[in-house]
Scaffold this motif. Structure first.
Motif, PDB file in Angstrom:
ATOM      1  N   ASN A 142       0.833  -1.200   0.000  1.00  0.00           N
ATOM      2  CA  ASN A 142       0.000   0.000   0.000  1.00  0.00           C
ATOM      3  C   ASN A 142       0.869   1.251   0.000  1.00  0.00           C
ATOM      4  O   ASN A 142       2.014   1.243   0.452  1.00  0.00           O
ATOM      5  CB  ASN A 142      -0.910   0.026   1.231  1.00  0.00           C
ATOM      6  N   SER A 143       0.301   2.333  -0.520  1.00  0.00           N
ATOM      7  CA  SER A 143       1.011   3.616  -0.495  1.00  0.00           C
ATOM      8  C   SER A 143       0.675   4.401   0.760  1.00  0.00           C
ATOM      9  O   SER A 143       0.956   5.584   0.837  1.00  0.00           O
ATOM     10  CB  SER A 143       0.646   4.443  -1.725  1.00  0.00           C
ATOM     11  N   TYR A 144       0.048   3.745   1.747  1.00  0.00           N
ATOM     12  CA  TYR A 144      -0.299   4.404   2.996  1.00  0.00           C
ATOM     13  C   TYR A 144      -0.075   3.426   4.132  1.00  0.00           C
ATOM     14  O   TYR A 144       0.110   2.222   3.935  1.00  0.00           O
ATOM     15  CB  TYR A 144      -1.758   4.876   2.986  1.00  0.00           C
ATOM     16  N   ASP A 145      -0.107   3.935   5.362  1.00  0.00           N
ATOM     17  CA  ASP A 145       0.104   3.099   6.543  1.00  0.00           C
ATOM     18  C   ASP A 145      -0.753   3.669   7.671  1.00  0.00           C
ATOM     19  O   ASP A 145      -0.568   4.813   8.086  1.00  0.00           O
ATOM     20  CB  ASP A 145       1.581   3.115   6.935  1.00  0.00           C
TER      21      ASP A 145
ATOM     22  N   ILE B  41      -2.413  13.884   5.649  1.00  0.00           N
ATOM     23  CA  ILE B  41      -1.485  12.994   4.951  1.00  0.00           C
ATOM     24  C   ILE B  41      -0.621  12.244   5.943  1.00  0.00           C
ATOM     25  O   ILE B  41      -0.378  11.034   5.802  1.00  0.00           O
ATOM     26  CB  ILE B  41      -0.622  13.823   3.967  1.00  0.00           C
TER      27      ILE B  41
ATOM     28  N   LEU C 196      -2.539   9.456   7.937  1.00  0.00           N
ATOM     29  CA  LEU C 196      -2.785   8.243   7.178  1.00  0.00           C
ATOM     30  C   LEU C 196      -1.502   7.604   6.667  1.00  0.00           C
ATOM     31  O   LEU C 196      -1.559   6.602   5.944  1.00  0.00           O
ATOM     32  CB  LEU C 196      -3.725   8.520   5.992  1.00  0.00           C
TER      33      LEU C 196
ATOM     34  N   VAL D  66       0.754   8.423   4.422  1.00  0.00           N
ATOM     35  CA  VAL D  66       1.012   8.373   2.982  1.00  0.00           C
ATOM     36  C   VAL D  66       2.525   8.382   2.770  1.00  0.00           C
ATOM     37  O   VAL D  66       3.237   9.233   3.277  1.00  0.00           O
ATOM     38  CB  VAL D  66       0.356   9.566   2.257  1.00  0.00           C
ATOM     39  N   ARG D  67       3.034   7.399   2.009  1.00  0.00           N
ATOM     40  CA  ARG D  67       4.464   7.160   1.917  1.00  0.00           C
ATOM     41  C   ARG D  67       5.150   8.086   0.911  1.00  0.00           C
ATOM     42  O   ARG D  67       4.554   8.540  -0.052  1.00  0.00           O
ATOM     43  CB  ARG D  67       4.734   5.703   1.511  1.00  0.00           C
TER      44      ARG D  67
ATOM     45  N   GLN E 229       1.458  10.430  -5.192  1.00  0.00           N
ATOM     46  CA  GLN E 229       1.383   9.481  -4.078  1.00  0.00           C
ATOM     47  C   GLN E 229       0.047   9.586  -3.332  1.00  0.00           C
ATOM     48  O   GLN E 229      -0.538   8.583  -2.937  1.00  0.00           O
ATOM     49  CB  GLN E 229       2.533   9.726  -3.109  1.00  0.00           C
ATOM     50  N   VAL E 230      -0.446  10.827  -3.158  1.00  0.00           N
ATOM     51  CA  VAL E 230      -1.716  10.985  -2.442  1.00  0.00           C
ATOM     52  C   VAL E 230      -2.866  10.435  -3.271  1.00  0.00           C
ATOM     53  O   VAL E 230      -3.789   9.813  -2.748  1.00  0.00           O
ATOM     54  CB  VAL E 230      -1.943  12.462  -2.067  1.00  0.00           C
TER      55      VAL E 230
ATOM     56  N   ALA F 129      -2.956   6.795  -2.838  1.00  0.00           N
ATOM     57  CA  ALA F 129      -3.559   6.431  -1.547  1.00  0.00           C
ATOM     58  C   ALA F 129      -5.069   6.589  -1.593  1.00  0.00           C
ATOM     59  O   ALA F 129      -5.816   5.769  -1.028  1.00  0.00           O
ATOM     60  CB  ALA F 129      -2.962   7.298  -0.438  1.00  0.00           C
TER      61      ALA F 129
ATOM     62  N   LEU G 156      -7.436   3.429  -0.591  1.00  0.00           N
ATOM     63  CA  LEU G 156      -8.162   3.458   0.680  1.00  0.00           C
ATOM     64  C   LEU G 156      -9.585   2.900   0.595  1.00  0.00           C
ATOM     65  O   LEU G 156      -9.997   2.138   1.476  1.00  0.00           O
ATOM     66  CB  LEU G 156      -8.181   4.881   1.246  1.00  0.00           C
TER      67      LEU G 156
END
Length: 774
Positions: free
Chosen positions: A661-664, A720, A723, A725-726, A759-760, A763, A767
């Motif tokens: 995922n591009s988020y954590d 950001i 959440l 976002v990486r 990147q956002v 995400a 999501l």
């Protein structure tokens, strides 16, 4: 006529005469009644008139006067008092009220002697009023015997208005600035003397140019029906032209003001500003280059000293090595001070905004100095902030705030002899729901500072004593840097000292409150084997630094390939697979930034996303933000400690499978304390609000409105970060804190915007798929 029989004939004539007398008496009574009626009506009309009126009979007495006349002249009696009085009695009162009594009296006698009518003659009174007078010789007025009628009117306001209009009308001619009036056909309707003088002072060519410019300005103003202003050159001078259209009259007024001095001053200020900015840039470049040139060999010196410490050494050799490492660290501290001072003088001292525990942060920061003091034989006591502030969580820059306390404590240790004492106190002064106001103080029993020197010690490169540097060392920058940091944070730093008795330095800060956040970081013991078997590409042009890095990496079980520049590094990476790249920044041929850009553009997504660690000798935080925004994952400043390098590599190459995922959501879940509704609420808010902000962000970047870009980033940054976002932290930091100057290179900023948006958006796409599970 027939007479009655009782009247004898001899009395007939007498009877006729008697009858005639009766008729005449009747007519006379009627005439008197009519005259009385007329006089009464005239008196009524005159009394109601807005003018002051006086009638003077042939004998020189006042036949009639109204109350308005008495009021205009401030007469001591009412109108009825003056009826039948000689006109001279009333005239005496009037003469006394005239501004020029003698001239007024002479004029009255002149008018009576001439017997000619005069109308609208003005008379100034001593109280500032102005009356207007009519002098009319007459025989009678409506049957009332009179010789003269005089009328008075108060025209004070009219007179003042007329004078004002006359003054206004004379302004253009008196105005020292040129004024032109031009009609719709371009004809000059009017020009004041200043405009004529300007026109005459110009050459024929410049005269024609001025006329053509004025005609164009007038035509534009009439067409747009709006006033405006423009600066134009006229001959060898410059003028600001204020253009005022009058559409109904079909002409335009142009008001010119000579601004040559201002323009020349601005030009000189700009020739001066450019030189100053060039000097600042030259100084910054010099310091950055010097820092780079010093840090690069220092990395080799300290790195090799570390390697040397791992070999068998006798006690004397160990002491030599200790001196080498201590001297190297001292040299680095001096370089850091000089760089900080350069940032302060150029207004580029950077501050982060991150939540942290103020008490824990500062307590940990001063521990090495406490041990140093104890080793020197100095006792140290203190009062931690948490005793007066149970929840000391604030938002700010922990590094900079710690730097102040470290500088103060370092000075106390330096200037306090063995057997002395140091006290460090932190306390909360006040609090609000939004802020904390705290004070930290460091008191020592050292040498003290003379009163006359207590303010100079905060100046750059200044010590309290001439031999301080020789006796104690240092650059004299610590206190100057500390005061600058405190003042830029809105606080105060002060000193209390007595020569030979010690000193107390205290600083106060008001900081925004922050909610406590999880500070548990996944750490491991140094060299726990997690890097064993990994493969790294080291891109570095300095041979000694390659040797230092290779020794460390191979010691940890990492296989290392070396490239001497960016071109070779990119070529090797395309031919082989690596778990991480250690990339120098300044290299001949191709810089580390250029090499990183090429790697990130590789078509193979897995190879394009390899972790890249920037190894740089540049110590400016803006440089680090630029490296992260360019696609590098982490940045490490040379010289670095081996444990620091190990921890960064361990972070970049986790043993667990990397997240797809591009988020954590780990951080968000920690903040929620198990409340699932809170997690879902934050996610849904992010999904609904952020897309519009991304559109605004892209539009602002396209328009080059970098202040708006920074404002939008600041607005969406909490969401950001919450959440996880990486791979956008560096880009956001660059955009939020380092707005490109006008005319500067803006490509990195555009790339940072693209990185954040990409990147956002990813995400945002991922999501919703997780919502059912979450």
């Amino acid at each position: 006529m027939t007479f009655p029989p009782s009247v004898p004939p001899q009395f007939a004539d007498a009877a006729q005469a008697y009858q005639r007398i009766q008729e005449l008496e009747q007519e006379l009574r009627q005439v008197k009644e009519d005259a009385y009626t007329l006089e009464t009506r005239l008196q009524h009309l005159i009394s109601q008139a807005q003018e002051g009126v006086i009638l003077i009979d042939p004998e020189g007495r006042i036949a009639l006067v109204n109350e308005r006349c008495c009021a205009l002249w401030d007469m001591p009696h009412s109108a009825s008092h003056w009826i039948g009085q000689p006109w001279q009695e009333m005239a005496a009162v009037m003469f006394g009220m005239a501004a020029d009594q003698l001239a007024f009296e002479q004029r009255v006698h002149e008018l009576r002697a001439k017997g000619e009518p005069v109308f609208n003659e003005q008379l100034e009174l001593s109280d500032g009023r102005v009356l207007e007078r009519d002098f009319v010789p007459v025989q009678e007025v409506n049957g009332l015997r009179a010789r003269t009628m005089i009328r008075f009117r108060d025209i004070t306001e009219y007179h003042r208005a007329t004078e004002q209009l006359r003054a206004v009308a004379s302004i253009p001619g008196q105005n020292p600035n040129p004024i032109f009036r031009i009609d719709a056909e371009g004809q000059v309707l009017y020009n004041n003397p200043s405009a004529s003088a300007l026109h005459a002072s110009l050459s024929e060519t410049d005269q024609n140019r001025l006329l053509a410019k004025a005609q164009r300005l007038a035509a534009t103003a009439l067409a747009q029906n709006a006033p405006w202003q423009v600066d134009i050159p006229v001959g060898t001078s410059f003028y600001a032209v204020f253009v005022m259209p009058f559409p109904e009259e079909s002409y335009v007024n142009l008001y010119l003001i000579n601004i040559t001095k201002r323009i020349l001053a601005e030009q000189e200020l700009n020739h001066a500003k450019d030189e100053a900015e060039a000097a600042v840039r030259a100084r910054e470049n010099f310091l950055a280059n010097m820092s780079h040139e010093i840090r690069t060999p220092m990395n080799g010196v300290l790195g090799m000293a570390t390697q040397l410490s791992k070999t068998r050494l006798d006690a004397r050799q160990q002491e030599f090595l200790r001196v080498i490492r201590t001297s190297g660290q001292h040299l680095l501290s001096i370089i850091n001070d000089v760089l900080d001072m350069a940032k302060i003088t150029s207004g580029k001292l950077e501050f982060e905004q991150t939540p942290f525990n103020l008490c824990d942060s500062m307590g940990e920061a001063i521990q090495p100095l406490v041990h140093q003091a104890i080793e020197k034989g100095i006792t140290v006591t203190g009062v931690p902030l948490k005793e007066s502030c149970p929840i000391p969580w604030v938002l700010g820059d922990p590094y900079r705030i710690n730097q102040v306390l470290i500088n103060l404590l370092a000075n106390a240790v330096k200037f306090t002899a063995r057997g002395g004492h140091i006290t460090v106190v932190g306390q909360q002064l006040t609090e609000t729901p939004e802020t904390l106001t705290v004070e930290f103080s460091v008191t020592d029993t050292g040498i003290g500072i003379p009163v006359e020197q207590q303010q100079r010690i905060f100046e750059g490169f200044t010590q309290a004593y001439a031999d301080t540097t020789r006796r104690f060392g240092g650059t004299g920058l610590g206190l100057s840097i500390s005061r600058a940091i405190v003042e830029q944070l809105g606080g105060t730093l002060a000193v209390e000292s007595e020569l030979g008795q010690g000193s107390t330095f205290r600083f106060q800060l008001t900081l925004p409150r922050s909610v406590p956040v999880s500070t548990q970081v996944a750490t491991s013991a140094f060299d726990n084997g997690t890097l064993q078997g990994r493969r790294a590409l080291l891109v570095e042009d300095n041979e000694v630094n390659r040797d230092v890095a290779r020794m460390l990496l191979e010691e940890w079980g990492v296989t290392v390939d070396e490239a001497e520049d960016g071109i070779q590094g990119v070529a090797m990476y395309q031919q082989h697979d690596y778990d991480v790249i250690l990339m120098d920044i300044q290299m001949p041929g191709m810089s580390g930034l250029e090499a990183t850009a090429l790697i990130r553009e590789l078509p193979d997504a897995a190879k394009a996303n390899v972790p890249i660690l920037a190894l740089t000798a540049n110590a400016f935080r803006a440089d680090s933000a630029k490296y992260l925004a360019a696609g590098m994952n982490e940045c490490l400043t040379k010289p670095f400690e081996e444990a620091e390098l190990y921890q960064v590599l361990e972070k970049l190459m986790p043993t667990a499978a990397p997240a797809t995922n591009s988020y954590d959501l780990t951080k968000l879940r920690a903040l929620s304390h198990g409340r699932e509704a809170f997690v879902l609420k934050i996610i849904r808010s992010f999904l609904s609000n952020v897309p519009a902000s991304l559109s605004q962000l892209e539009a602002a970047a396209i328009a080059g409105d970098w202040q708006q870009v920074a404002a939008i980033i600041h607005h969406i940054k909490p969401g950001i970060e919450s959440l996880g976002v990486r791979e956008v932290a560096g880009a956001m930091q660059q955009l939020e804190q380092h707005v490109p100057a006008v005319g500067s290179e803006q490509v990195p900023a555009h790339e940072a915007v693209a990185r954040v948006v990409s990147q956002v958006k990813r995400a945002l796409q991922e999501l919703p798929r997780e919502l059912p599970q979450e």
